[in-house]
Structure formats: structure tokens, C-alpha cells
Design an enzyme around this catalytic site. Structure first.
Site, PDB file in Angstrom:
ATOM      1  N   ASN A 196      54.640  75.967  51.965  1.00  0.00           N
ATOM      2  CA  ASN A 196      54.605  77.543  52.075  1.00  0.00           C
ATOM      3  C   ASN A 196      55.595  77.887  53.157  1.00  0.00           C
ATOM      4  OD1 ASN A 196      55.058  75.612  54.517  1.00  0.00           O
ATOM      5  ND2 ASN A 196      53.588  75.849  55.744  1.00  0.00           N
TER       6      ASN A 196
ATOM      7  N   MET B 117      50.570  84.842  53.141  1.00  0.00           N
ATOM      8  CA  MET B 117      51.192  86.146  52.260  1.00  0.00           C
ATOM      9  C   MET B 117      50.204  87.540  51.887  1.00  0.00           C
ATOM     10  SD  MET B 117      51.879  84.447  48.768  1.00  0.00           S
ATOM     11  CE  MET B 117      50.423  83.456  47.828  1.00  0.00           C
TER      12      MET B 117
ATOM     13  N   HIS C 242      51.891  78.139  66.129  1.00  0.00           N
ATOM     14  CA  HIS C 242      52.719  78.271  64.686  1.00  0.00           C
ATOM     15  C   HIS C 242      52.683  78.881  64.296  1.00  0.00           C
ATOM     16  CE1 HIS C 242      51.993  75.093  62.361  1.00  0.00           C
ATOM     17  NE2 HIS C 242      52.783  74.727  62.024  1.00  0.00           N
TER      18      HIS C 242
END
Lengths: 142, 481
Positions: B203, B381, B404
Site C-alpha cells: 500500500n 489511490m 491512519h
């Protein structure tokens, strides 16, 4: 001996099987390499020797695989065929092994990019013998 | 079993009662609204409960709305332990020590960059190695890695990359005190030697973004953000160096568990008392890895600025690519917090959780003393990322912590299955997002559908008062491993 991938949320695992614990360990190692790249494109140009020791069969498996992760991540060595030359298991569960790994230098121009394995983990780790067949589950942190 | 036995405290909080698993010393609290609560995995709840059994845990075992199953500790987990009777656990930090996020602002508007975006991404992709089996372009001279471990981003500045102003805008000044290189194995050093200045895979990403929404004009102004502006976000960590430190110390902690007679519900929770040699050694090595990660993000930032200068044909002054901030989201830190009206030093573990200190906190640089700490939350993304600010409420409830990221919902295999026959690259391009990816497989595994919607995660921390929304950033160009 054979392996298949395990479907884990966020990460990836391997279920390896073999007629002996040695075969099952070899299948787990090959299975791990198959997550990194397509093994059909990997040649057996070079051999590295690795050794590992652990307090239990599970611990030995994790340490063995983490040795292979190390050789890939630090030096780009990707294996295709794993040959465990020595495997000793004591009654206490403690074990050690020595293996030859045949493969070559990873080259992004020729090798597909699969998963970046950070480590083999203790999560969901399973080493068991059922009906004369050894079965191993190991999950990798990706 | 399970989800039914949880107790909803309010719109944004769920309690895991201290009877959920045997031996819980405190309850668990998971920050979730009703919609996100439906996707909550039983195994992740159990992990929150398991952490509550650890020695010296204070108040509650916490989890942020991006919770999902991890190893030992859930991802999104936050837990604090007392200095006298508590523990330190590498599993509460994770394999990617100081994985984190850095955000750069600019003076550029998205429409100015658009005609050159493809070229820009090409240069970024070329200059910043990413993907499986990639090495950084930087070769460290002998002895240099020692400095990286001790100095972190300060090492990079001493090499002429960036400036002191960048350090001021980095959590812990980009250089954690107490790093102990002597506790870092030869293997970790070998893995780390050639990986400085590389993104990695999974990621991790580098994104060129556009500020598309401002929620708090005044705060955005103080952070240097405006609508239509180009920003750059860098998401990566300590690479193989940190992974090996974690691997090494899980073994050390396994032995420590037996030595100190600690009863554990899960092997991956292996830990040692805060005051033990094992915990001190781990913290020394972990801080060295944290510094490695800050140096890594700093080098990548430097090359990013270079790429913008060459492609846009502009100097640093005109580009104005100052850092907004850099946050760690996998870390254990000794921090001072109030417990029942008394100041206490605690071992705070954040695993997939971001520090979110309030206005006035002494650890914040003068620049952010009034606003509170900038919090950077990356999404997937295809959707968005967010900038928020830390709050007093977070200080009181979550040891100054917030979410997060988005958190996965699909396994990699399932994502690949759903991506079959589709071009994720083309789909993103149709939505105005150009992607450069080293691996086709990564692209499919990391597609938007594989993640929770970041907006719903951020709504929970905003609604619960753990941090306040400032701006939303949309990706326009992505470099993926």
C-alpha cells in the site's frame, strides 16, 4: 508435495503439504517464492545454503522462511527449488535444518513482480500430521 | 458469537466488555459508527480484547475506525502501558516500524501542472525506485548507516537534502532520541543497506494530489493549503531494515515471555516488562528503525523536489514545496499523559494509528502550537486523502491518537478476482488519475474497492472529536510499488 495460497484479508498465506515434514517444509518454501514471482521464469543458476533452528516445528518453519525472506530482500536471491539436506527434530520439539536453495538473481526485466513479503509470521501458524500427511499453514506480512 | 455482546456507547464508540475474553484487565473501546460497525471482523474484536489482558494496560484497549485484523494487535490499535508494571511489545508496533506519511505543499495550481503531469510522473517513477526487488539509488558509504540509525532525517539534511525547516515539520524532529544501533542485527543492516530512498510495495505510494475541499479555511491557511493547490504525499516506512528488526525481536520477546512468566492469549503479543533489558534493547533498535524510516521519506522528498524543479523549470522559491508535516503510524513511544488527574509516563503503542496532539502541546513546533498537530490520513489511490488536526479530546480519550488510513475490506485474492478482465489503470485514467506502477498485480490488489471508504473513517474520528477535518486531497498522479 504441493502448496496452495491461503486467502487472508490484507495479507497472504501458503498451505503446504508433504508425505514427510521435510517435503512439507520444502513445499512451503517453494510456495512462498511463488508469491514473490512466477516461478516458471526463474532459472536454477545459483545455489545458496541456508540453515535454521527453532524451539518447535512451528518456530523452525518461521525461522527457515525468514532466512529465505532475508536472502531475497537483502541480496535479491529468488529460489525455484528447495532441497532440505538435513532435518533433525528432537523429542522436545526443538529442531534444526540445512537446505540448498537453487535459483537466481531477481531481475525485474525478466521476473514478474508479485508480493513484497516483509516476514513469515506466527499468526495462524499450523504444523500438523494427519493420516500420514504433513500439512503446514503459514501467513506472511505483506 | 460476538458482535451482539458489544455495547454501543454512542454514535461513534463501541465498548468491548471486559468479559469478552478471559483475563481482560480493562474494557476495549472501538471507534465506529453503525455503518462501519457492520464490517467489523470478529477476529479483530478478539484482538482488541486480547490486548486488554496484557500486564499494566491502562484505561482501555483502543481501536480506530480503520480497524482490521493484524498480527497480535489489530491494525488501528492503540494501547498504553504503565512504566512500572507495563510491557513493550513489537507486535504493538508492527513489522513496518515508523511506516508513516509525509505531505508537501506547493505554490502550484493543479491546472498549471496538468500539461506536464505525465512527464512529471515518469521522472518520479524513474528516480524513486519502487516495487518488489527494487533497490534505492543511494549507496551508503561504510559507516553511513550508523549515522542514519542515530540521526534519521537529520542525516539526510547533513548530506545537503532539504533543510532544518523540514525537520521542524517532522514528528520527533525526524530523529528519535535513544536509538541504539548496537541492538540492530547484521541482517537488518544488510537489508537496510541498499533500500534508503525506495518506496517498497503493497500500500505504499507517492501521490501528486489536488486540494479539492477545505473544511477549515483558517487552519488550512496556517498549514499553507488552498483549494486547487498541488500537494505531494509520500507513504512508506523503514523497509527491510525495520521488518528485520521486528522479526529479530519477536524471537527475543518469545524468550522474554517465558523468562518473566507472562501469560499470553496469542503468541504474536510477545512482550517484555517496560523496565527489562529486552524492552530497552527493542526500543533502542526500534528507534534506529524509526530514524531509518524518517531518513527514507526525507530522501524521497528531496528527489521529489528535484523532479518538480526539472520538469516545471522552476526554482525552489517559486515552487514553494515546504513540508506540511510528517507523521509516524507504527510506533511505540514513552509519553507523558494524565491518568486520573496525575501525570504519568506511559509506553504508548500505535499500530496503524496516528499521533494527534492538541494545540499547546509542548512537543509541537512553535509553528503548530496554536493549531494543534497536523494529522495526515492517506486513502486508497482512487478516492482521497485527508488533513486533520489533533485535539484535546484525543489527548483525554486515546492518548492523543487518531486513525491512519482506510483499512482493507477485500483480501488481495478477492481483489485480483474482481479485477480480472478489467484495466484498473484505464479506469483510474478515465477518472483523471494517472498511475505508474511497477507491478500490475499490485495495482489490482490496491484498487479502491479493496478498501473502506476513507471519508467514512474520517467522519468517525471527526465526529468523535479525536481530530478535526481541515482539507481533502484528491489523487491526480500515483506512483505505486
Amino acid at each position: 508435495m504441493s502448496y496452495e495460497t491461503l486467502d487472508i484479508s490484507g495479507d497472504a498465506g501458503i498451505r503446504a503439504m508433504g508425505g514427510s515434514i521435510r517435503e512439507a517444509f520444502e513445499a512451503a518454501a517453494t510456495g512462498m517464492y511463488s508469491l514473490i514471482t512466477d516461478l516458471g521464469c526463474v532459472r536454477e543458476d545459483r545455489t545458496i545454503e541456508v540453515s535454521a533452528a527453532g524451539e518447535s516445528p512451528e518456530g523452525l518453519l518461521v525461522r527457515f522462511l525468514n532466512e529465505l525472506v532475508f536472502h531475497f530482500d537483502a541480496y535479491g536471491f529468488v529460489g525455484k527449488r528447495v532441497d532440505i539436506k538435513q532435518l533433525e527434530m528432537e523429542n522436545t520439539g526443538r529442531g534444526r535444518l540445512k537446505a540448498d536453495v537453487h535459483g537466481e538473481q531477481f531481475d525485474p526485466a525478466r521476473h514478474s513482480r508479485g508480493l513484497l513479503i516483509k516476514a513469515a509470521t506466527y499468526h495462524g501458524l499450523l504444523v500438523e500430521k494427519k493420516d500420514g500427511l504433513w500439512s503446514l499453514d503459514v501467513i506472511f506480512d505483506i | 458469537m460476538a458482535v451482539q455482546t458489544l455495547k454501543r456507547i454512542d454514535e461513534f464508540r463501541i465498548e468491548v466488555p471486559d468479559t469478552y475474553v478471559q483475563g481482560m484487565k480493562v474494557p476495549g473501546v472501538i471507534y465506529l459508527d453503525a455503518a462501519l460497525g457492520e464490517g467489523l471482523e470478529e477476529r479483530a474484536i478478539r484482538q482488541v480484547a486480547n490486548v486488554a489482558t496484557l500486564p499494566g494496560i491502562i484505561k482501555a484497549s483502543l481501536a480506530m475506525p480503520d480497524i482490521h485484523m493484524g498480527y497480535g494487535f489489530a491494525i488501528g490499535g492503540v494501547a498504553a502501558f504503565g512504566q512500572e508494571d507495563g510491557i513493550i511489545s513489537p507486535g504493538g508496533v508492527g513489522y513496518d516500524i515508523n511506516c508513516g506519511v509525509r505531505l508537501l505543499r506547493s505554490n502550484l495550481r493543479a491546472d498549471e501542472v496538468a500539461p506536464r503531469l505525465r512527464e512529471l510522473l515518469g521522472v518520479l517513477y524513474e528516480d524513486i525506485p519502487s516495487g518488489v526487488g527494487s533497490k534505492g539509488k543511494l549507496r551508503l558509504e561504510p559507516g553511513e548507516l550508523e549515522k542514519v540509525m542515530s540521526l534519521g532525517a537529520r542525516w539526510a539534511v547533513s548530506k545537503g537534502m532539504g533543510s532544518a525547516a523540514d525537520l521542524e515539520r517532522t514528528e520527533s524532529g525526524g530523529s528519535m532520541e535513544g536509538a541504539d544501533p548496537s541492538q540492530v542485527s547484521v541482517r537488518a543492516r544488510e537489508r537496510g543497506h541498499s533500500q534508503i530512498g525506495s518506496l517498497g510495495s503493497g500500500n505504499h505510494f507517492l501521490e501528486v494530489q489536488k486540494v479539492d475541499e477545505i473544511y477549515d479555511e483558517q487552519a488550512a491557511g496556517k498549514l499553507g493549503l488552498f483549494r486547487g493547490q498541488v500537494t505531494v504525499m509520500i507513504h512508506t516506512g523503514s523497509r527491510g531494515f525495520g521488518h528485520q528488526v521486528c522479526t529479530d525481536f519477536l524471537e527475543v520477546m518469545e524468550r522474554a515471555v517465558r523468562k518473566y512468566g507472562i501469560a499470553l492469549p496469542d503468541r504474536e503479543l510477545a512482550c517484555a516488562p517496560v523496565n527489562s533489558k529486552e524492552a530497552r534493547d527493542y526500543l533502542g533498535a526500534m528507534r534506529a528503525a524509526a530514524n531509518y524510516a524518517w531518513a527514507n521519506r526525507h530522501v524521497i522528498m528531496h528527489w521529489t523536489r528535484d523532479a518538480f524543479m526539472s520538469v516545471m523549470g522552476m526554482g525552489p522559491k517559486d515552487l514553494g514545496m515546504m513540508m506540511v508535516y510528517d507523521v509516524a503510524h507504527n510506533m511505540a513511544k514513552m509519553e507523558e499523559h494524565m491518568v486520573d488527574g496525575k501525570k504519568m509516563m506511559l509506553a504508548v503503542h500505535r499500530k496503524g494509528a496516528t499521533r494527534a496532539f492538541p494545540p499547546g502541546h509542548p512537543e509541537l513546533p512553535a509553528l503548530y502550537r496554536e493549531t494543534g498537530q497536523p494529522v495526515l490520513v492517506p486513502g486508497d489511490m482512487g478516492r482521497a486523502s485527508f488533513v486533520l488536526l489533533g485535539s484535546q479530546r484525543a489527548m483525554e480519550e486515546t492518548w492523543g491518537s487518531t486513525c491512519h488510513g482506510a483499512g482493507r475490506v477485500l483480501s488481495r485474492h478477492e481483489a485480483l478476482r474482481r479485477a480480472k478482465g478489467r484495466s484498473i489503470y484505464r479506469e483510474l485514467e478515465d477518472r483523471g488519475i494517472i498511475v505508474m506502477s511497477a507491478g500490475k498485480q499490485t495495482l489490482a490488489e490496491e484498487m479502491s474497492e479493496a478498501y473502506k471508504d476513507i471519508s467514512s473513517v474520517v467522519e468517525v474520528v471527526h465526529g468523535a472529536g479525536l481530530s478535526a477535518k481541515v482539507a481533502r486531497l484528491l489523487p491526480i498522479g500515483v506512483v505505486k510499488g
